[in-house]
Write a protein that holds these residues in place. Structure first.
Motif, PDB file in Angstrom:
ATOM      1  N   ARG A  98       0.829  -1.196   0.000  1.00 17.36           N
ATOM      2  CA  ARG A  98       0.000   0.000   0.000  1.00 17.36           C
ATOM      3  C   ARG A  98       0.869   1.254   0.000  1.00 17.36           C
ATOM      4  O   ARG A  98       1.783   1.392   0.800  1.00 17.36           O
ATOM      5  CB  ARG A  98      -0.910  -0.004   1.230  1.00 17.36           C
ATOM      6  CG  ARG A  98      -2.136  -0.882   1.111  1.00 17.36           C
ATOM      7  CD  ARG A  98      -2.851  -1.066   2.447  1.00 17.36           C
ATOM      8  NE  ARG A  98      -2.770   0.099   3.310  1.00 17.36           N
ATOM      9  CZ  ARG A  98      -3.664   1.091   3.341  1.00 17.36           C
ATOM     10  NH1 ARG A  98      -4.717   1.056   2.532  1.00 17.36           N
ATOM     11  NH2 ARG A  98      -3.527   2.103   4.182  1.00 17.36           N
ATOM     12  N   GLU A 100      -0.007   4.223   0.850  1.00 17.29           N
ATOM     13  CA  GLU A 100      -0.246   5.043   2.030  1.00 17.29           C
ATOM     14  C   GLU A 100       0.639   4.646   3.206  1.00 17.29           C
ATOM     15  O   GLU A 100       0.949   5.471   4.074  1.00 17.29           O
ATOM     16  CB  GLU A 100      -1.718   4.938   2.456  1.00 17.29           C
ATOM     17  CG  GLU A 100      -2.713   5.530   1.461  1.00 17.29           C
ATOM     18  CD  GLU A 100      -2.951   4.616   0.258  1.00 17.29           C
ATOM     19  OE1 GLU A 100      -2.449   3.458   0.273  1.00 17.29           O
ATOM     20  OE2 GLU A 100      -3.607   5.053  -0.687  1.00 17.29           O
ATOM     21  N   ASP A 101       1.058   3.369   3.244  1.00 15.48           N
ATOM     22  CA  ASP A 101       1.872   2.896   4.359  1.00 15.48           C
ATOM     23  C   ASP A 101       3.298   3.428   4.302  1.00 15.48           C
ATOM     24  O   ASP A 101       3.939   3.593   5.347  1.00 15.48           O
ATOM     25  CB  ASP A 101       1.901   1.365   4.385  1.00 15.48           C
ATOM     26  CG  ASP A 101       0.525   0.776   4.664  1.00 15.48           C
ATOM     27  OD1 ASP A 101      -0.319   1.496   5.248  1.00 15.48           O
ATOM     28  OD2 ASP A 101       0.287  -0.385   4.281  1.00 15.48           O
ATOM     29  N   THR A 229      10.514   0.515   6.980  1.00 15.35           N
ATOM     30  CA  THR A 229      10.150   0.994   5.648  1.00 15.35           C
ATOM     31  C   THR A 229      11.307   1.753   5.009  1.00 15.35           C
ATOM     32  O   THR A 229      11.609   1.570   3.825  1.00 15.35           O
ATOM     33  CB  THR A 229       8.910   1.910   5.736  1.00 15.35           C
ATOM     34  OG1 THR A 229       7.831   1.172   6.291  1.00 15.35           O
ATOM     35  CG2 THR A 229       8.524   2.414   4.356  1.00 15.35           C
TER      36      THR A 229
END
Length: 508
Positions: A98, A100-101, A229
């Motif tokens: 995703r 957005e993540d 991330t």
């Protein structure tokens, strides 16, 4: 026995289902990429036409020395832009999850990288300018590299548009930005701003484009730093960033070397020829790159065979489009330069003849670069560009000192053909892409290019001294020869039939 008979059809059905799903995915990716490519080509066509018109005006308002100063600043800016976002744009496009993540973390990394690089280049700008042969370029470098601050701040949003194949929105943002760039640059040039007219115009246009990209992307503006991330993004992005940095050296080393060895006036002539040779990469190449990375990334997710088939179709198509333009630019370089820019720019022609070859090499290696990046083989892209750079820099130095701007162009073309293209093919082969069918597919374009070059060169001699006549007669005939050799007869007959249908009955 019963188990075996029962398993057989089930296995076949499962394999058939997977094959159908892969084909369906590839088809959908192709449709999305095709739409994105159409918008990219349209946008680049309009932008390049506008840039071309602006260059005609500026070539008459400025002197070659101004172009030389701008070339030095541009080489610094272009190098920064390649490593500006630490590979975040490409990492975002191919992100398997995703958006957005990862967006908050990616935004922080991209902005931090661009701000740090701008600070570094603000400090070293005087030294870079002096090394390139003109200390007066310092201020222009500082203004032009500020464009990359805007790119860093909008990197994730630009990547989101590319990821969703929304090239139409990116195209519109770039168009509006150019509508600011052109009048600012021309107004400043008319009022004696010299090389600053280029830099200030581009900075103003970039700000407007950046605002529109943020609005169009519909990605929530947020900041955050998730270590896992960030690590995942940088593991992918940093090797790609290093590779892009080397690519920046490849594209801009000649400006630094020519400026240092031959001075600003010769560099101005070289830059004009380089800009002409960049028309097609800027028009078609940029459009292809807008969709190549997301397109091949999706194909790589489907299966490796789909990726290979995509490459086998893309390379011959790209060669077929690029080759006739390269032939015409190479054989009719004096006519192109004098007709468009005037007699005082004629020295650029001897450079353009060889940079036309570099144009083809750049477009093919850029495609290979995007294919490798889509496969996650970012280290391969780094080694590809590093090998090219190690060979190119000393060749350019020797070429410039032995043969002037013509010698530098010859060196660039030679290294591109003998080093860059074989390295790109080797990298793709080692990544698992099947390249063998490409050789047969490019045979006709190569034959057509050779015949077109011979015809064009011969007619150019017969029409010597009349640039427009050379372009119309020699260029038109050479292009016709290429089309007759390369385009299948069935396609030509079909096109002929459609043209005939369009002619009113009375006129036949």
């Amino acid at each position: 026995m019963e188990h075996t008979e029962g398993a057989g059809p089930a296995t076949v059905d499962a394999e058939s289902g997977r094959s159908g799903t892969a084909a369906s995915q590839a088809g959908e990716i192709g449709r999305q990429a095709g739409r994105g490519l159409r918008w990219s080509v349209l946008g680049n066509l309009v932008l390049k036409a506008g840039s071309f018109a602006m260059s005609l005006v500026l070539a008459r308002l400025l002197v070659p020395e101004d172009f030389g100063v701008y070339a030095i600043a541009l080489s610094a800016s272009q190098f920064v832009i390649y490593i500006n976002d630490a590979g975040i744009i490409s990492a975002t496009v191919q992100w398997r999850g995703r958006l957005e993540d990862m967006a908050p973390t990616a935004t922080v990394v991209a902005i931090s990288s661009s701000v740090a690089l701008y600070g570094v280049f603000w400090i070293i700008a005087p030294y870079f300018a002096a090394m390139s042969g003109s200390e007066s370029a310092t201020g222009v470098i500082r203004v032009l590299t500020a464009v990359n601050l805007v790119y860093g701040m909008t990197a994730v949003r630009s990547a989101a548009l590319l990821r969703r194949f929304e090239q139409d929105k990116l195209t519109k943002a770039n168009m509006v930005g150019f509508l600011v760039t052109a009048p600012v640059s021309i107004t400043l040039a008319a009022n004696g701003a010299g090389a600053y007219s280029f830099a200030c115009g581009q900075l103003c246009g970039a700000v407007v484009t950046g605002v529109l990209v943020v609005v169009f992307a519909r990605v929530k503006v947020g900041f955050g730093l998730d270590r896992a991330t960030a690590k995942k993004l940088l593991v992918f992005g940093l090797p790609l960033c290093a590779s892009l940095g080397i690519e920046g050296v490849l594209l801009n080393a000649d400006a630094v070397i020519v400026g240092d060895a031959l001075g600003l006036t010769m560099l101005g002539y070289y830059l004009l020829a380089f800009n002409i040779s960049s028309w097609l990469p800027g028009l078609v190449g940029t459009a292809v790159r807008y969709v190549a990375l997301p397109g091949f990334s999706r194909l790589a997710e489907a299966d490796r065979d789909s990726l290979s088939r995509g490459v086998q179709q893309a390379v011959p198509l790209l060669v077929s489009v690029v080759l006739p333009i390269a032939v015409l630019l190479g054989t009719l370089a004096p006519a192109v330069v004098v007709f468009l820019y005037g007699e005082r720019w004629r020295p650029s022609a001897e450079v353009l003849t060889f940079l036309a070859i570099v144009m083809v090499v750049r477009m093919l290696t850029a495609l290979a670069f995007d294919i490798l990046a889509a496969m996650g083989a970012t280290r391969s892209t780094m080694w590809l560009n590093l090998g090219w750079a190690v060979a190119l820099v000393p060749a350019l130095m020797a070429g410039a000192r032995l043969g002037g701007i013509r010698g530098a162009a010859i060196a660039h073309a030679t290294i591109g053909l003998l080093i860059a293209l074989p390295l790109a093919a080797l990298a793709l082969h080692r990544a698992g892409v099947v390249l063998a069918p490409i050789a047969a597919a490019v045979a006709r374009p190569l034959l057509g290019g050779a015949l077109s070059a011979a015809v064009t060169a011969g007619l150019a001699q017969l029409t010597h001294g009349a640039p427009f006549v050379q372009l119309a007669v020699a260029g038109g005939t050479g292009l016709l020869v290429y089309v007759l050799v390369v385009v299948p007869q069935a396609v030509l007959r079909q096109l002929g039939g459609r043209v005939t249908e369009l002619i009113p009955a009375r006129s036949r």
